[in-house]
Design a protein around this motif. Sequence first.
Motif, mmCIF file in Angstrom:
data_model
loop_
_atom_site.group_PDB
_atom_site.id
_atom_site.type_symbol
_atom_site.label_atom_id
_atom_site.label_comp_id
_atom_site.label_asym_id
_atom_site.label_seq_id
_atom_site.Cartn_x
_atom_site.Cartn_y
_atom_site.Cartn_z
ATOM 1 N N THR A 41 39.256 80.474 34.268
ATOM 2 C CA THR A 41 39.203 78.645 35.035
ATOM 3 C C THR A 41 39.261 77.310 34.536
ATOM 4 O OG1 THR A 41 36.458 79.181 33.910
ATOM 5 C CG2 THR A 41 36.830 80.183 35.622
ATOM 6 N N TYR A 88 50.141 86.799 28.059
ATOM 7 C CA TYR A 88 50.061 88.024 28.236
ATOM 8 C C TYR A 88 50.853 88.534 28.757
ATOM 9 C CZ TYR A 88 47.351 88.603 23.768
ATOM 10 O OH TYR A 88 46.806 89.209 22.349
ATOM 11 N N ILE A 118 39.487 79.212 23.227
ATOM 12 C CA ILE A 118 38.034 77.987 23.405
ATOM 13 C C ILE A 118 37.323 78.084 22.862
ATOM 14 C CG2 ILE A 118 38.126 78.552 26.322
ATOM 15 C CD1 ILE A 118 35.820 80.915 25.352
ATOM 16 N N ALA A 119 36.115 77.195 22.446
ATOM 17 C CA ALA A 119 35.191 77.465 21.192
ATOM 18 C C ALA A 119 33.676 77.918 21.054
ATOM 19 C CB ALA A 119 35.310 75.810 20.039
ATOM 20 N N GLY A 120 33.369 77.335 22.380
ATOM 21 C CA GLY A 120 31.751 77.254 22.842
ATOM 22 C C GLY A 120 31.363 78.415 21.919
ATOM 23 N N GLY A 121 30.472 78.084 21.824
ATOM 24 C CA GLY A 121 29.221 79.425 21.122
ATOM 25 C C GLY A 121 27.838 78.965 21.195
ATOM 26 N N LEU A 151 25.597 82.659 20.773
ATOM 27 C CA LEU A 151 26.253 83.712 20.582
ATOM 28 C C LEU A 151 25.066 84.164 19.721
ATOM 29 C CD1 LEU A 151 29.641 82.545 20.338
ATOM 30 C CD2 LEU A 151 29.011 84.366 22.588
ATOM 31 N N GLY A 190 33.178 85.882 18.627
ATOM 32 C CA GLY A 190 32.338 85.659 20.475
ATOM 33 C C GLY A 190 32.531 84.823 20.370
ATOM 34 N N SER A 191 33.328 83.381 21.818
ATOM 35 C CA SER A 191 34.127 82.800 22.223
ATOM 36 C C SER A 191 33.981 82.171 23.744
ATOM 37 C CB SER A 191 34.995 82.481 21.665
ATOM 38 O OG SER A 191 35.584 81.034 21.604
ATOM 39 N N ILE A 192 32.626 81.364 23.974
ATOM 40 C CA ILE A 192 32.682 81.246 25.444
ATOM 41 C C ILE A 192 32.877 80.239 26.311
ATOM 42 C CG2 ILE A 192 30.825 82.953 25.399
ATOM 43 C CD1 ILE A 192 28.482 80.725 25.079
ATOM 44 N N TYR A 193 33.549 79.992 27.362
ATOM 45 C CA TYR A 193 33.857 78.419 28.111
ATOM 46 C C TYR A 193 33.504 79.221 29.414
ATOM 47 C CZ TYR A 193 35.299 74.144 29.872
ATOM 48 O OH TYR A 193 36.269 73.122 30.424
ATOM 49 N N PHE A 245 32.234 80.679 32.924
ATOM 50 C CA PHE A 245 32.382 81.586 33.178
ATOM 51 C C PHE A 245 33.396 82.607 32.183
ATOM 52 C CE2 PHE A 245 31.116 78.740 36.567
ATOM 53 C CZ PHE A 245 29.618 79.729 36.898
ATOM 54 N N GLU A 246 33.441 82.382 31.096
ATOM 55 C CA GLU A 246 34.429 83.631 30.824
ATOM 56 C C GLU A 246 34.524 83.260 28.711
ATOM 57 O OE1 GLU A 246 38.202 82.542 32.880
ATOM 58 O OE2 GLU A 246 37.461 81.213 32.250
ATOM 59 N N GLY A 247 34.448 84.497 28.014
ATOM 60 C CA GLY A 247 34.458 84.666 26.899
ATOM 61 C C GLY A 247 35.497 85.938 26.496
ATOM 62 N N GLN A 248 35.401 85.090 25.055
ATOM 63 C CA GLN A 248 36.365 86.141 24.481
ATOM 64 C C GLN A 248 35.747 87.092 23.634
ATOM 65 O OE1 GLN A 248 39.618 83.078 22.644
ATOM 66 N NE2 GLN A 248 39.915 82.637 25.007
ATOM 67 N N LEU A 308 42.162 92.170 22.194
ATOM 68 C CA LEU A 308 41.374 91.357 22.815
ATOM 69 C C LEU A 308 40.581 91.868 23.568
ATOM 70 C CD1 LEU A 308 40.735 88.193 22.225
ATOM 71 C CD2 LEU A 308 42.554 86.992 23.796
ATOM 72 N N LEU A 331 38.491 90.412 26.301
ATOM 73 C CA LEU A 331 38.314 89.213 27.663
ATOM 74 C C LEU A 331 37.596 89.686 28.738
ATOM 75 C CD1 LEU A 331 41.878 87.825 28.463
ATOM 76 C CD2 LEU A 331 40.588 87.154 27.048
ATOM 77 N N LEU A 346 32.366 85.661 36.654
ATOM 78 C CA LEU A 346 32.720 84.879 38.470
ATOM 79 C C LEU A 346 33.080 86.321 38.691
ATOM 80 C CD1 LEU A 346 31.106 82.581 38.830
ATOM 81 C CD2 LEU A 346 32.906 81.807 39.190
ATOM 82 N N ARG A 382 38.612 93.019 30.516
ATOM 83 C CA ARG A 382 40.235 93.250 30.275
ATOM 84 C C ARG A 382 40.103 93.040 28.908
ATOM 85 N NH1 ARG A 382 45.699 90.823 32.503
ATOM 86 N NH2 ARG A 382 46.500 92.725 31.972
#
Lengths: 118, 390
Positions: free
Chosen positions: A37, A87, A115-118, B49, B159-162, B164-167, B231, B233, B237, B242
């Motif tokens: 996004t 990828y 991304i780095a949000g937490g 988190l 873990g990381s978020i932004y 609506f998405e996370g890793q 990883l 993903l 939303l 994945r």
Amino acid sequence: MFSLARQLTSKSIPELQVAFFVFSHRGRMAVTLFLPTVLARLADSGTLRSEGNTVGEVVANISGRYPELAPRLRDAQGDPYAFVTFYLNDEDIRFTGSFQSPVKDGDELTIVPAIAGG
Amino acid sequence: MTSTATSPAELSNEEIFRYSRHLILPEVGLEGQKKLKQARVLLVGVGGLGSPAALYLAAAGVGTLGLVDFDVVDATNLQRQIIHGTRTIGKRKLDSARDRIEDLNPNVKVEAHETPLTSRNALEIIRTYDIVVDGTDNFQTRYLVNDACVILGKPNVYGSIYRFEGQASVFATGDAPCYRCLFREPPPPGLVPSCAEGGVLGVLPGIVGTIQTTEALKLILGIGESLAGRLLLIDALRMRFRTLNLRKDPTCPACGTHEIKELIDYEEFCGVRQAAADDAAALSAVPEISPVQLAARIARGDDFDLIDVREPHEWDIARIPGARLIPLATLVNQLPTLDSARDIIVHCKMGGRSAKAVQQLQASGFRKVWNLSGGITRWSNDVDPSTPKY
């Protein structure tokens, strides 16, 4: 090379016509790109169609269509950044030839930015 | 007899009863529950988190939870940081989290580290734990946690978020790749907005934090298939998950060549210090007006244009009377609609974006332009408290 191919095909040799068809359709592998996004807002949607013979060509094609997205995908020299991972299907392209990695019809290219949000 | 007095290797009857749903799982059982009790897990950050991670690790019976945080609970945290509550607004997050954990499971020992994790203290703090759960919110601490975990050989549950998405992944365990194998270098400061700037769906850290917790529990129990080398993903939303293959990079300076033998200056590495200095320099070079001065000009009936360069969804939340909305990205196209003969005052939420707008206007030949210092937030604080803050 194009003029050579035209000369050869003008002789109506069927094998050469086929060869020319293959040659002229090089760089037309249809690839689906998935953008997160954070980048999708710089394009029409998070899922884009592109084409090319290599990942680099696919990215160049998209970059040409979405100038605001372009600098987020590759640097000024057209090389990948260290903080955006590409990828091809399930594999990191850095281990398969980076932007020179060949693509096939139907391949999926997923773009994973840091991304780095937490 | 209190349950906390029980030997770390044994479970009290109260604990056996409490963990019965675990004990009847053959994959956990009494042995697994004892492993949980003896485990020491460090949570770096008790925010989005860290909140669900701390709650579920405590509920699961992890014996010792280390918490690293130096923040205070703020009302804007509560949309997602579910370990804290309205009653703990203004308290230290560590105290707020400890209270909640003690209520949830008094058998858990909480070790509070009220400090930012830095190159000076990271090895010392992490060394005594078995597993690290990375719940930080910035790149410099993520690289710090990664390198410290690689140096010490501790699994780093990432873990990381932004928005609506996370890793999520598990780094630095066994032969698994590390964070630097995935992202060799951080993006330049300002390129990737933080959750404070870009927003985040409140439940998203719940999804990602509980995935991290699941991985931490599996590592302790030694069961299942870890996310190490993969990883995950998460797209909330589209509700798509994945998994991609992560490879260990033989040239990785942390886990490949082991060039990184000690912790470095991560603010320098991430360019944060230079960016902060640049921002401060840019801000100080821009002419400013305070909200109180702006209110005085409005009261005097002065003739000027007030331009709001925020986004339309922010305009819907709150606005200053008389302002005209021109989002920063559209300013360049709207220049012909502005009159350089008139005084122009520009504002945003906090003053950062509007400083950039003032610079753009100055570069286009506008001479009478001012930045509203502190933005609409300070306007609310100093002039009109009925203006909502967000």
